[in-house]
Motif scaffolding. Sequence first.
Motif, mmCIF file in Angstrom:
data_model
loop_
_atom_site.group_PDB
_atom_site.id
_atom_site.type_symbol
_atom_site.label_atom_id
_atom_site.label_comp_id
_atom_site.label_asym_id
_atom_site.label_seq_id
_atom_site.Cartn_x
_atom_site.Cartn_y
_atom_site.Cartn_z
ATOM 1 N N GLU A 94 0.827 -1.202 0.000
ATOM 2 C CA GLU A 94 0.000 0.000 0.000
ATOM 3 C C GLU A 94 0.860 1.249 0.000
ATOM 4 N N VAL A 95 1.895 1.274 0.847
ATOM 5 C CA VAL A 95 2.763 2.446 0.937
ATOM 6 C C VAL A 95 3.632 2.565 -0.312
ATOM 7 N N ALA A 96 4.226 1.448 -0.747
ATOM 8 C CA ALA A 96 5.142 1.491 -1.889
ATOM 9 C C ALA A 96 4.442 1.934 -3.162
ATOM 10 N N LEU A 97 3.277 1.369 -3.448
ATOM 11 C CA LEU A 97 2.589 1.691 -4.704
ATOM 12 C C LEU A 97 1.954 3.076 -4.650
ATOM 13 N N ALA A 98 1.471 3.501 -3.466
ATOM 14 C CA ALA A 98 0.915 4.842 -3.348
ATOM 15 C C ALA A 98 1.986 5.907 -3.524
ATOM 16 N N ALA A 99 3.248 5.556 -3.275
ATOM 17 C CA ALA A 99 4.340 6.512 -3.421
ATOM 18 C C ALA A 99 4.746 6.709 -4.877
ATOM 19 N N LEU A 100 4.248 5.873 -5.773
ATOM 20 C CA LEU A 100 4.586 5.983 -7.194
ATOM 21 C C LEU A 100 3.502 6.763 -7.930
ATOM 22 N N PRO A 101 3.835 7.426 -9.042
ATOM 23 C CA PRO A 101 2.838 8.215 -9.773
ATOM 24 C C PRO A 101 1.677 7.355 -10.259
ATOM 25 N N PRO A 102 0.449 7.865 -10.196
ATOM 26 C CA PRO A 102 -0.708 7.067 -10.630
ATOM 27 C C PRO A 102 -0.584 6.563 -12.063
ATOM 28 N N GLN A 103 -0.067 7.396 -12.964
ATOM 29 C CA GLN A 103 0.031 6.972 -14.360
ATOM 30 C C GLN A 103 1.016 5.822 -14.533
ATOM 31 N N LEU A 104 2.057 5.797 -13.709
ATOM 32 C CA LEU A 104 3.018 4.697 -13.779
ATOM 33 C C LEU A 104 2.364 3.390 -13.349
ATOM 34 N N ARG A 105 1.446 3.483 -12.381
ATOM 35 C CA ARG A 105 0.747 2.275 -11.928
ATOM 36 C C ARG A 105 -0.222 1.754 -12.975
ATOM 37 N N GLU A 106 -0.669 2.646 -13.875
ATOM 38 C CA GLU A 106 -1.700 2.261 -14.843
ATOM 39 C C GLU A 106 -1.136 1.779 -16.176
ATOM 40 N N LEU A 107 0.091 2.173 -16.528
ATOM 41 C CA LEU A 107 0.649 1.819 -17.830
ATOM 42 C C LEU A 107 1.126 0.374 -17.842
ATOM 43 N N ASP A 108 0.747 -0.371 -18.887
ATOM 44 C CA ASP A 108 1.337 -1.693 -19.050
ATOM 45 C C ASP A 108 2.666 -1.552 -19.780
ATOM 46 N N ALA A 109 3.353 -2.677 -20.008
ATOM 47 C CA ALA A 109 4.697 -2.622 -20.582
ATOM 48 C C ALA A 109 4.700 -2.004 -21.974
ATOM 49 N N ALA A 110 3.711 -2.345 -22.810
ATOM 50 C CA ALA A 110 3.664 -1.804 -24.177
ATOM 51 C C ALA A 110 3.415 -0.296 -24.153
ATOM 52 N N GLN A 111 2.486 0.152 -23.300
ATOM 53 C CA GLN A 111 2.211 1.590 -23.192
ATOM 54 C C GLN A 111 3.432 2.340 -22.672
ATOM 55 N N TRP A 112 4.155 1.712 -21.748
ATOM 56 C CA TRP A 112 5.360 2.339 -21.221
ATOM 57 C C TRP A 112 6.417 2.501 -22.312
ATOM 58 N N GLN A 113 6.591 1.488 -23.137
ATOM 59 C CA GLN A 113 7.577 1.582 -24.211
ATOM 60 C C GLN A 113 7.198 2.665 -25.210
ATOM 61 N N ARG A 114 5.906 2.808 -25.498
ATOM 62 C CA ARG A 114 5.481 3.879 -26.407
ATOM 63 C C ARG A 114 5.768 5.250 -25.791
ATOM 64 N N ARG A 115 5.566 5.354 -24.479
ATOM 65 C CA ARG A 115 5.847 6.632 -23.826
ATOM 66 C C ARG A 115 7.336 6.935 -23.874
ATOM 67 N N LEU A 116 8.176 5.931 -23.662
ATOM 68 C CA LEU A 116 9.614 6.139 -23.758
ATOM 69 C C LEU A 116 10.008 6.619 -25.147
ATOM 70 N N GLY A 117 9.352 6.045 -26.167
ATOM 71 C CA GLY A 117 9.640 6.456 -27.534
ATOM 72 C C GLY A 117 9.284 7.914 -27.776
ATOM 73 N N THR A 251 4.433 18.937 -2.066
ATOM 74 C CA THR A 251 3.661 18.807 -0.833
ATOM 75 C C THR A 251 4.057 17.498 -0.149
ATOM 76 N N ARG A 252 3.240 17.021 0.794
ATOM 77 C CA ARG A 252 3.658 15.890 1.625
ATOM 78 C C ARG A 252 4.006 14.644 0.815
ATOM 79 N N MET A 253 3.339 14.429 -0.336
ATOM 80 C CA MET A 253 3.628 13.224 -1.122
ATOM 81 C C MET A 253 5.072 13.195 -1.608
ATOM 82 N N ALA A 254 5.703 14.385 -1.720
ATOM 83 C CA ALA A 254 7.059 14.456 -2.254
ATOM 84 C C ALA A 254 8.082 13.820 -1.328
#
Length: 711
Positions: A94-117, A251-254
Amino acid sequence: MAERLPVVVQLPAHSALSGPLSYASERALAPGTLVRVPLGKRETLGVVWDGEAEPGPGEVRPVAAVLDGIAPLSAAWRQLVGFAAGYYQRALGEVALAALPPQLRELDAAQWQRRLGRKARGAGAGDAAAPDPAPVPAPSAEQAAALARLRSEAGPFLLFGSTGSGKTEVYLRAVQELLAADPAAQALVMVPEINLTPQLQARFAARFAPLYGPQALVALHSGMTPAQRLASWLAAHAGAAAGGARIVLGTRMAVFASMPGLRLIVVDEEHDPSYKQQEGARYSARDLAVYRARQESRRAGDPQHCRVLLGSATPSLESWHHSRPAAEGGRYQRLAMPSRIGAGRLPAVRLVDMGLVPRHTQIAPALVAAIAERIARGEQSMLLLNRRGYAPVLGCASCDWKSLCPHCSAYRVFHKIDRSLRCHHCGFAERVPQACPECGDVDLAPIGRGTERLEEHLEHLLAHVERPGAADGESPRARVLRIDADSTRRKGALEEQLARVHAGTVDVLVGTQMIAKGHDFRRITLVAAVNPDGALFSSDFRAPERLFALLMQAAGRAGRDAAQGAASEMWIQTAHPQHPLFAALRRHDFPAFAAAQLAERQQAGMPPFSHQALVRAEARTQQAAQAFLAQAGADAEALPGADLVSRYPPVPMAVQRVANVERAQMLVESDSRAALQQFLAAWQPVLHATRRAAGIEGVLRWAVDVDPLAV
């Protein structure tokens, strides 16, 4: 041959599993690697962790994909997350995943590679020429002394500086010295609220963009879009050595931002309750900042490797207590800056005894006259009322009907601007009825006052006052502006309204606590607290501390221009002018106020002289919520160390019903932080088992709040 890997994932609330799960991988993956893994019928983001995995149900499933292109999260980051999860009694995932950006939690591997491109193709396209450097003011003697100690000592540091003493310049210089000395260093600067971010970001950008480029500074807060948050997080995670961000402002999330070169953490307005998360993992970002700096230094083997600087004109009593002399057990270094920049003076405090004015008077005639004098001189005034809406209650005088929320044990607030009744707890809203729902009387009247009503009343009282220098065709009437959560809902509205204040096109500013701290209003010479008495006799033992801080911070908005300091005033309308809190406020004597409050708390055994946790339960009925807590408390008798912990009977929460859910809480207290932590960890399985026990029905959820701010 496939390897078994421990992977942290976001598990369902109140799952019996709290640690990493076991997955199979054909590749050897370093701890901290981000992966996509199957969980039930869905695929989710996970983080490869250290140590052994908990055996999950059924066969070990394979890792679905690895998010290549992101460096593994560091051991220091994982240690921070592990500590937060353990101390605040939450699941690791709960703590580890909440500390990561929401969009990073939602992207699958293919979407992530397209974003890197897309990122690679757009590299350099948005680079802009660095602006010319802004002139850097010479430090005052107090600023120079604070910076010298910051260089030579290990900390943690508490910068106790009066409002207008130049604390922000100390932050800027501390960051500047760090970045100049170490090209790989990063700094984290935290503010309590989103509305303080733009002006501080502008000051940091003016100082550092000419030196390191605009990409060196990124913001991180919940007001950003998911794409913006992901971009800022990736820039911080890349580190300065890889061309990423050197300064993170958030803010506090940082506090959970991945920063491999972290060497300095600044917590501005460290006393602010906004640093305590109130949902999910209820962590204190201020306390985690202190822990993070200490652990970063320990890992580097250098006590000065990562410093933490807490700043405030009204420090929390916990931080103030920790900054007492080392001979008395203090753990923080106190840096004092009591003087305002430019030899300006703090505003004189005037108390208005509301018992001597006609009943139902909202603003004393003397205060109205003082505001009119400011308008005539081209100066600004600020009125503070920490209650938004037009009136907290709408009522019927004939049958005593009140605007109760049907879903909560609270009143709906009357908002005249759109003729609505709104519950500020569950969000339920409806139009104001044309007649009383119970007796049919059409004479419904507002009870009490909020910022909308105060704004309207001020416009009426100042209708005859003309502002000097009105342009041709411009109305000479005094201009009143309200800033609160309602008036700033639209994106960009807060920035527009603050710009009007800074430009001098506003004569009187009305608002809640969001205008009382952090803002550098140069034209304001009068600040007034309209109705602060509610906190004087609150059942919350922290209420006096919060009120004193709010009033001191509000007073600090007046006379920030040294040339106007001698004429600046803080007016307080009160029915209790002899209260000792106001006596300390008139002297601007925070140390005396803190000493009195700490003596009372020590006598009563309250924090920081004891350590507390709350267990809160939500259920269909109040009886079910309290039965769950009572049973869990009784079952805890046999736990090791239970004799070192006091458990109080369960009671309804202050607002006991929200959105048709009943809420109750149980206070747990100990003189020993270690004993309390040991007890809470052992109590977790008992709480899980109690919720599933026979006779316990209707409990929806429960949560542990360690170091609660409201009891």
